[in-house]
Design a protein around this motif. Structure first.
Motif, PDB file in Angstrom:
ATOM      1  N   SER A 175       3.541  -5.041   1.552  1.00  0.00           N
ATOM      2  CA  SER A 175       4.318  -4.711   0.362  1.00  0.00           C
ATOM      3  C   SER A 175       4.304  -5.834  -0.665  1.00  0.00           C
ATOM      4  CB  SER A 175       5.761  -4.392   0.759  1.00  0.00           C
ATOM      5  OG  SER A 175       6.355  -5.492   1.439  1.00  0.00           O
ATOM      6  N   ALA A 176       3.999  -7.061  -0.239  1.00  0.00           N
ATOM      7  CA  ALA A 176       3.958  -8.194  -1.165  1.00  0.00           C
ATOM      8  C   ALA A 176       2.905  -7.987  -2.250  1.00  0.00           C
ATOM      9  CB  ALA A 176       3.683  -9.480  -0.400  1.00  0.00           C
TER      10      ALA A 176
ATOM     11  N   SER B  54       2.094  -5.104  -3.690  1.00  0.00           N
ATOM     12  CA  SER B  54       2.690  -4.241  -4.706  1.00  0.00           C
ATOM     13  C   SER B  54       3.758  -4.970  -5.503  1.00  0.00           C
ATOM     14  CB  SER B  54       3.284  -2.991  -4.043  1.00  0.00           C
ATOM     15  OG  SER B  54       2.280  -2.245  -3.402  1.00  0.00           O
ATOM     16  N   GLU B  55       4.531  -5.776  -4.839  1.00  0.00           N
ATOM     17  CA  GLU B  55       5.586  -6.515  -5.533  1.00  0.00           C
ATOM     18  C   GLU B  55       4.990  -7.482  -6.559  1.00  0.00           C
ATOM     19  OE1 GLU B  55       7.734  -8.363  -2.437  1.00  0.00           O
ATOM     20  OE2 GLU B  55       8.572  -6.493  -1.627  1.00  0.00           O
ATOM     21  N   ALA B  56       3.903  -8.131  -6.194  1.00  0.00           N
ATOM     22  CA  ALA B  56       3.253  -9.043  -7.129  1.00  0.00           C
ATOM     23  C   ALA B  56       2.686  -8.283  -8.323  1.00  0.00           C
ATOM     24  CB  ALA B  56       2.149  -9.813  -6.419  1.00  0.00           C
ATOM     25  N   ALA B  57       2.110  -7.109  -8.064  1.00  0.00           N
ATOM     26  CA  ALA B  57       1.550  -6.316  -9.161  1.00  0.00           C
ATOM     27  C   ALA B  57       2.639  -5.810 -10.096  1.00  0.00           C
ATOM     28  CB  ALA B  57       0.747  -5.145  -8.586  1.00  0.00           C
ATOM     29  N   ARG B  58       3.773  -5.404  -9.542  1.00  0.00           N
ATOM     30  CA  ARG B  58       4.872  -4.914 -10.383  1.00  0.00           C
ATOM     31  C   ARG B  58       5.469  -6.062 -11.209  1.00  0.00           C
ATOM     32  NH1 ARG B  58       6.148   0.256  -9.689  1.00  0.00           N
ATOM     33  NH2 ARG B  58       5.641   1.337  -7.744  1.00  0.00           N
ATOM     34  N   MET B  59       5.497  -7.254 -10.658  1.00  0.00           N
ATOM     35  CA  MET B  59       5.990  -8.400 -11.429  1.00  0.00           C
ATOM     36  C   MET B  59       5.074  -8.705 -12.613  1.00  0.00           C
ATOM     37  SD  MET B  59       7.322 -11.038  -8.485  1.00  0.00           S
ATOM     38  CE  MET B  59       7.730 -12.265  -9.734  1.00  0.00           C
ATOM     39  N   ASP B  60       3.790  -8.354 -12.486  1.00  0.00           N
ATOM     40  CA  ASP B  60       2.846  -8.537 -13.583  1.00  0.00           C
ATOM     41  C   ASP B  60       2.859  -7.367 -14.558  1.00  0.00           C
ATOM     42  OD1 ASP B  60       2.024 -10.987 -12.687  1.00  0.00           O
ATOM     43  OD2 ASP B  60       0.377 -10.187 -11.478  1.00  0.00           O
ATOM     44  N   GLY B  61       3.767  -6.397 -14.327  1.00  0.00           N
ATOM     45  CA  GLY B  61       3.921  -5.293 -15.269  1.00  0.00           C
ATOM     46  C   GLY B  61       3.192  -4.020 -14.918  1.00  0.00           C
TER      47      GLY B  61
ATOM     48  N   THR C 219       3.398   2.575 -11.498  1.00  0.00           N
ATOM     49  CA  THR C 219       2.924   3.196 -10.256  1.00  0.00           C
ATOM     50  C   THR C 219       1.480   3.652 -10.367  1.00  0.00           C
ATOM     51  OG1 THR C 219       5.171   3.943  -9.762  1.00  0.00           O
ATOM     52  CG2 THR C 219       3.375   5.020  -8.584  1.00  0.00           C
ATOM     53  N   ILE C 220       1.102   4.235 -11.510  1.00  0.00           N
ATOM     54  CA  ILE C 220      -0.274   4.725 -11.678  1.00  0.00           C
ATOM     55  C   ILE C 220      -1.264   3.571 -11.648  1.00  0.00           C
ATOM     56  CG2 ILE C 220      -1.850   5.903 -13.247  1.00  0.00           C
ATOM     57  CD1 ILE C 220       0.461   7.599 -14.184  1.00  0.00           C
ATOM     58  N   ARG C 221      -0.954   2.496 -12.388  1.00  0.00           N
ATOM     59  CA  ARG C 221      -1.857   1.348 -12.392  1.00  0.00           C
ATOM     60  C   ARG C 221      -1.878   0.676 -11.019  1.00  0.00           C
ATOM     61  NH1 ARG C 221      -1.790  -2.604 -17.440  1.00  0.00           N
ATOM     62  NH2 ARG C 221      -2.598  -0.633 -18.273  1.00  0.00           N
ATOM     63  N   LEU C 222      -0.738   0.657 -10.356  1.00  0.00           N
ATOM     64  CA  LEU C 222      -0.681   0.094  -9.006  1.00  0.00           C
ATOM     65  C   LEU C 222      -1.616   0.838  -8.069  1.00  0.00           C
ATOM     66  CD1 LEU C 222       0.833  -1.887  -7.038  1.00  0.00           C
ATOM     67  CD2 LEU C 222       2.445  -0.018  -6.644  1.00  0.00           C
ATOM     68  N   PHE C 223      -1.640   2.161  -8.207  1.00  0.00           N
ATOM     69  CA  PHE C 223      -2.497   2.988  -7.356  1.00  0.00           C
ATOM     70  C   PHE C 223      -3.968   2.809  -7.712  1.00  0.00           C
ATOM     71  CE2 PHE C 223      -4.688   7.143  -6.869  1.00  0.00           C
ATOM     72  CZ  PHE C 223      -4.729   7.190  -5.488  1.00  0.00           C
ATOM     73  N   LEU C 224      -4.299   2.883  -9.003  1.00  0.00           N
ATOM     74  CA  LEU C 224      -5.695   2.885  -9.431  1.00  0.00           C
ATOM     75  C   LEU C 224      -6.355   1.516  -9.322  1.00  0.00           C
ATOM     76  CD1 LEU C 224      -5.517   5.192 -12.592  1.00  0.00           C
ATOM     77  CD2 LEU C 224      -6.337   5.789 -10.315  1.00  0.00           C
ATOM     78  N   HIS C 225      -5.643   0.464  -9.685  1.00  0.00           N
ATOM     79  CA  HIS C 225      -6.272  -0.852  -9.822  1.00  0.00           C
ATOM     80  C   HIS C 225      -5.982  -1.805  -8.665  1.00  0.00           C
ATOM     81  CE1 HIS C 225      -7.605   0.079 -13.872  1.00  0.00           C
ATOM     82  NE2 HIS C 225      -6.392   0.542 -14.145  1.00  0.00           N
ATOM     83  N   VAL C 226      -4.996  -1.486  -7.845  1.00  0.00           N
ATOM     84  CA  VAL C 226      -4.655  -2.382  -6.735  1.00  0.00           C
ATOM     85  C   VAL C 226      -4.980  -1.752  -5.392  1.00  0.00           C
ATOM     86  CG1 VAL C 226      -2.811  -3.691  -5.609  1.00  0.00           C
ATOM     87  CG2 VAL C 226      -2.863  -3.503  -8.114  1.00  0.00           C
ATOM     88  N   HIS C 227      -4.384  -0.592  -5.124  1.00  0.00           N
ATOM     89  CA  HIS C 227      -4.511   0.000  -3.784  1.00  0.00           C
ATOM     90  C   HIS C 227      -5.804   0.784  -3.599  1.00  0.00           C
ATOM     91  CE1 HIS C 227      -0.575  -0.971  -1.999  1.00  0.00           C
ATOM     92  NE2 HIS C 227      -0.149  -0.956  -3.248  1.00  0.00           N
ATOM     93  N   LEU C 228      -6.285   1.423  -4.644  1.00  0.00           N
ATOM     94  CA  LEU C 228      -7.504   2.221  -4.493  1.00  0.00           C
ATOM     95  C   LEU C 228      -8.713   1.374  -4.111  1.00  0.00           C
ATOM     96  CD1 LEU C 228      -7.989   5.247  -4.658  1.00  0.00           C
ATOM     97  CD2 LEU C 228      -8.818   4.942  -6.994  1.00  0.00           C
ATOM     98  N   PRO C 229      -8.950   0.222  -4.764  1.00  0.00           N
ATOM     99  CA  PRO C 229     -10.082  -0.612  -4.316  1.00  0.00           C
ATOM    100  C   PRO C 229      -9.939  -1.098  -2.874  1.00  0.00           C
ATOM    101  CG  PRO C 229      -9.372  -1.254  -6.511  1.00  0.00           C
ATOM    102  CD  PRO C 229      -8.331  -0.305  -5.993  1.00  0.00           C
TER     103      PRO C 229
END
Length: 256
Positions: free
Chosen positions: A147-148, A150-157, A160-170
């Motif tokens: 979960s860290a 996702s938390e880091a990505a959300r702190m960078d702004g 949910t969509i960008r979190l899915f496409l650019h962080v978790h999908l790769p």
């Protein structure tokens, strides 16, 4: 274990090279391999037309199925989706439902929707029938992502969509490629759904070609094996191409 698994395939390959009209005993390489059996099997089984039909069905089922399962797996495995425990339990229960028990309701449903005797009668049920395992597979992957991240990505702004496409999908590409391979194999080799819901042999999957070698009184075992090898070949080649990602996904989480 590898030898035990490979022996039946070797037997089918060797049998396909014997002269037509005989039933070889055991596993033996023929004295004069009949490579022309594959051309005869291609013609008799109408494999060329079924190859095109199977390709269309796979191109419709696999991308949609992988997309739906990946999005649902992310929602159920990583996000705090309301009722996700109940929804996950329902998908898990779907794994216990065999294809055979659903074929009669699927027939009447396809008839009501007007998709009977069309490729949609195969495409739509296959997307649904493969969904329980696909969602379970992808949710297990996303549940194991720290979960860290996702938390880091959300702190960078990131939303949910960008979190899915650019962080978790790769990060999920090994699991996604494995799921795509498994769905490809299940769709490519699907025989029951295609045989029951579609009357036109030319609109079925490649596995439907095997019925052309079975007569009323006898079955040409040699041509049947030649057709089986031809049908298995695309699946084997795809697995060899994706084996690195397949093994990576299976070992994901084994060693932290």
């Amino acid at each position: 274990m590898m030898a035990i698994s490979i022996v039946p395939f070797v037997g089918v390959l060797f049998t396909s090279l014997h002269p037509q009209g005989i039933v070889p005993e055991g596993i033996s390489w023929p004295a004069s391999p009949q490579w022309g059996n594959y051309l005869d099997a291609w013609s008799i089984g109408n494999i060329g037309e079924l190859l095109w039909s199977s390709t269309l069905i796979v191109l419709a089922v696999v991308p949609v199925g992988v997309l739906v399962c990946t999005m649902a797996g992310f929602a159920l495995g990583h996000l705090r989706t309301p009722g996700r425990a109940l929804i996950s339990t329902l998908f898990l229960a779907g794994l216990a439902v065999p294809f055979e028990s659903a074929i009669v309701p699927l027939y009447y449903q396809a008839e009501a929707l007007g998709t009977l005797n069309t490729r949609w009668a195969i495409i739509l049920p296959m997307i649904g029938l493969l969904a329980p395992f696909g969602v379970f597979w992808m949710s297990a992957h996303f549940r194991g992502v720290p979960s860290a991240i996702s938390e880091a990505a959300r702190m960078d702004g990131a939303d949910t969509i960008r979190l899915f496409l650019h962080v978790h999908l790769p990060l999920a590409l090994p699991a996604i490629s494995t799921l795509a391979l498994l769905q490809f194999i299940s769709t490519w080799n699907q025989f029951l759904v295609a045989s029951v819901l579609v009357d036109d042999p030319g609109m079925r999957t490649m596995a439907g070609a095997l019925g052309a070698f079975q007569g009323e009184h006898r079955t040409d075992v040699v041509l049947l094996c030649a057709g089986a090898v031809t049908i298995m070949l695309p699946t084997v080649l795809l697995f060899l191409f994706l084996q690195r990602r397949f093994v990576t996904a299976l070992l994901a989480g084994a060693v932290k």
